[in-house]
Design a protein around this motif. Structure first.
Motif, PDB file in Angstrom:
ATOM      1  N   TYR A   1      67.428  69.923  21.452  1.00  0.00           N
ATOM      2  CA  TYR A   1      68.402  68.859  21.183  1.00  0.00           C
ATOM      3  C   TYR A   1      69.561  69.419  20.367  1.00  0.00           C
ATOM      4  O   TYR A   1      69.667  69.212  19.149  1.00  0.00           O
ATOM      5  N   THR A   2      70.419  70.128  21.032  1.00  0.00           N
ATOM      6  CA  THR A   2      71.507  70.845  20.355  1.00  0.00           C
ATOM      7  C   THR A   2      72.674  69.934  19.984  1.00  0.00           C
ATOM      8  O   THR A   2      73.638  70.389  19.369  1.00  0.00           O
ATOM      9  N   ASN A   3      72.609  68.658  20.365  1.00  0.00           N
ATOM     10  CA  ASN A   3      73.654  67.722  19.944  1.00  0.00           C
ATOM     11  C   ASN A   3      73.489  67.318  18.482  1.00  0.00           C
ATOM     12  O   ASN A   3      74.378  66.691  17.904  1.00  0.00           O
ATOM     13  N   TYR A   4      72.338  67.663  17.874  1.00  0.00           N
ATOM     14  CA  TYR A   4      72.132  67.461  16.450  1.00  0.00           C
ATOM     15  C   TYR A   4      72.258  68.791  15.720  1.00  0.00           C
ATOM     16  O   TYR A   4      71.938  69.850  16.267  1.00  0.00           O
ATOM     17  N   GLU A   5      72.691  68.707  14.462  1.00  0.00           N
ATOM     18  CA  GLU A   5      72.581  69.856  13.561  1.00  0.00           C
ATOM     19  C   GLU A   5      71.284  69.681  12.785  1.00  0.00           C
ATOM     20  O   GLU A   5      71.181  68.842  11.887  1.00  0.00           O
ATOM     21  N   TRP A   6      70.259  70.462  13.132  1.00  0.00           N
ATOM     22  CA  TRP A   6      68.925  70.278  12.577  1.00  0.00           C
ATOM     23  C   TRP A   6      68.781  70.999  11.245  1.00  0.00           C
ATOM     24  O   TRP A   6      69.232  72.123  11.072  1.00  0.00           O
ATOM     25  N   ASP A   7      68.145  70.329  10.315  1.00  0.00           N
ATOM     26  CA  ASP A   7      67.856  70.905   9.007  1.00  0.00           C
ATOM     27  C   ASP A   7      66.363  70.777   8.747  1.00  0.00           C
ATOM     28  O   ASP A   7      65.703  69.869   9.274  1.00  0.00           O
ATOM     29  N   TYR A   8      65.833  71.685   7.940  1.00  0.00           N
ATOM     30  CA  TYR A   8      64.406  71.678   7.588  1.00  0.00           C
ATOM     31  C   TYR A   8      64.305  71.753   6.071  1.00  0.00           C
ATOM     32  O   TYR A   8      64.927  72.624   5.445  1.00  0.00           O
TER      33      TYR A   8
ATOM     34  N   ASN B   1      77.894  61.169   8.946  1.00  0.00           N
ATOM     35  CA  ASN B   1      77.632  62.436   9.620  1.00  0.00           C
ATOM     36  C   ASN B   1      76.488  62.231  10.609  1.00  0.00           C
ATOM     37  O   ASN B   1      75.357  62.620  10.354  1.00  0.00           O
ATOM     38  N   PRO B   2      76.725  61.605  11.756  1.00  0.00           N
ATOM     39  CA  PRO B   2      75.636  61.230  12.654  1.00  0.00           C
ATOM     40  C   PRO B   2      74.989  62.395  13.384  1.00  0.00           C
ATOM     41  O   PRO B   2      73.933  62.250  13.966  1.00  0.00           O
ATOM     42  N   LYS B   3      75.584  63.578  13.340  1.00  0.00           N
ATOM     43  CA  LYS B   3      75.033  64.722  14.057  1.00  0.00           C
ATOM     44  C   LYS B   3      73.971  65.463  13.245  1.00  0.00           C
ATOM     45  O   LYS B   3      73.346  66.389  13.731  1.00  0.00           O
ATOM     46  N   TYR B   4      73.777  65.059  12.003  1.00  0.00           N
ATOM     47  CA  TYR B   4      72.917  65.791  11.078  1.00  0.00           C
ATOM     48  C   TYR B   4      71.540  65.131  11.026  1.00  0.00           C
ATOM     49  O   TYR B   4      71.433  63.934  10.778  1.00  0.00           O
ATOM     50  N   ARG B   5      70.477  65.898  11.295  1.00  0.00           N
ATOM     51  CA  ARG B   5      69.134  65.323  11.291  1.00  0.00           C
ATOM     52  C   ARG B   5      68.162  66.303  10.631  1.00  0.00           C
ATOM     53  O   ARG B   5      68.214  67.505  10.884  1.00  0.00           O
ATOM     54  N   THR B   6      67.260  65.759   9.831  1.00  0.00           N
ATOM     55  CA  THR B   6      66.405  66.590   8.987  1.00  0.00           C
ATOM     56  C   THR B   6      64.931  66.387   9.309  1.00  0.00           C
ATOM     57  O   THR B   6      64.491  65.263   9.557  1.00  0.00           O
ATOM     58  N   ILE B   7      64.184  67.491   9.286  1.00  0.00           N
ATOM     59  CA  ILE B   7      62.720  67.456   9.312  1.00  0.00           C
ATOM     60  C   ILE B   7      62.238  67.825   7.913  1.00  0.00           C
ATOM     61  O   ILE B   7      62.620  68.867   7.365  1.00  0.00           O
TER      62      ILE B   7
END
Length: 326
Positions: free
Chosen positions: A76-83, A153-159
């Motif tokens: 899902y490259t439309n999100y900027e994933w953070d951990y 910032n809707p593209k930013y999503r965190t695990i």
């Protein structure tokens, strides 16, 4: 708007031998979840609830969050994933996961300002300079805390991985209840106080692990989904784990080592109490890491002459070494 429907398949893995991940600063390896575990992950995402994971120490509870991060960052490259990892300690407080505030640093900066000594790093008139977000703080940061704070910032999503929650005192899980359920918290040290809330279009995905050292409150359990990760007693599943970690190993050696390991596991299952530490996948990986340093012919010979060569990687007590290692 509802968040995008995403699904964990457990089919997107790093290459055999591992793959360095700069964001996590560690090697990642293939992770093979059961169908029931994949279902639990996807239900937690769909319902936007934390997934509480229990299982024997070393069974891969913590690795699941990294495996999900790896797959989603590739798929899902439309999100900027953070951990974000929160290693819970016996002294941890729920506040640590939200934010910390440097009162002393701000006081010192204010004193320096009075005598006209400039501190380029911070401005005592700006309380945000002394605020540091914790793992949940970053996950719930729907708005920037800088000059762009009103821009979403809707593209930013965190695990987020809250690891070993049962290490903390009994009040700790209850102190997280409302924040995890409402996905927001208040920063009381700002004037005026500010609420940080998760973006409803890209909410965080929260994993929580427990080694069952303490019972968790019922009110906390009600707000989580639950899954117990079973040890993969199937020989083929263990072979996949080993082959993902180590390249080009002779099948004869892998088969022999895993057979011997499962024999030990079976003996411990028959003899040990439920609360005792049995060998798990982490011990198998450590054992094979040592075996892998020697020529296969030498290892096979050692396996013929010794029950468990390099037994210090398998036995975690004097009693175990005496009972099983000879």
């Amino acid at each position: 708007m509802n968040p995008e429907i995403i699904k964990y398949t457990g089919k997107i893995h790093p290459a055999n031998g591992g793959e360095w991940n700069e964001q996590l600063r560690r090697n990642l390896y293939a992770y093979y979840p059961s169908n029931s575990l994949k279902e639990a992950v996807n239900l937690a995402i769909k319902l936007n609830r934390p997934l509480l994971l229990e299982g024997e120490p070393g069974c891969g509870k913590s690795e699941l969050a990294r495996a999900v991060f790896y797959e989603f960052s590739k798929q899902y490259t439309n999100y900027e994933w953070d951990y974000r990892l929160w290693n819970v300690q016996s002294t941890s407080k729920a506040q640590d996961g939200f934010y910390s505030y440097d009162y002393i640093g701000r006081l010192q900066a204010a004193q320096l300002a009075k005598v006209e000594i400039k501190d380029d790093k911070s401005d005592p008139a700006n309380p945000k300079d002394y605020l540091e977000l914790g793992p949940l703080g970053h996950a719930f940061n729907k708005y920037y805390l800088d000059e762009k704070e009103n821009q979403e910032n809707p593209k930013y999503r965190t695990i987020v991985l809250i690891d070993e929650i049962d290490k903390a005192d009994t009040d700790f899980p209850n102190d997280l209840l409302l924040a995890l359920e409402d996905q927001c918290f208040e920063i009381k040290d700002l004037r005026p106080p500010k609420w940080l809330e998760a973006n409803p279009e890209a909410p965080p995905i929260v994993f929580i692990t427990s080694n069952q050292e303490k019972e968790l409150p019922n009110a906390f359990l009600r707000r989580c989904l639950y899954h117990y990760i079973e040890f993969p007693d199937n020989k083929d599943d263990l072979k996949k784990i080993i082959q993902a970690r180590f390249k080009s190993q002779p099948h004869k050696l892998v088969d022999k080592a895993i057979e011997r390991f499962l024999e030990l596991r079976s003996e411990m299952n028959d003899d040990k109490e439920e609360t005792a530490k049995k060998v798990s996948t982490s011990e198998l990986i450590d054992w094979f890491t040592v075996l892998n340093d020697y020529p296969p012919e030498k290892v096979l010979k050692k396996l013929e002459n010794e029950r468990y060569p390099f037994g210090s990687t398998l036995f975690k007590s004097r009693q175990d070494k005496s009972e099983y290692g000879l």
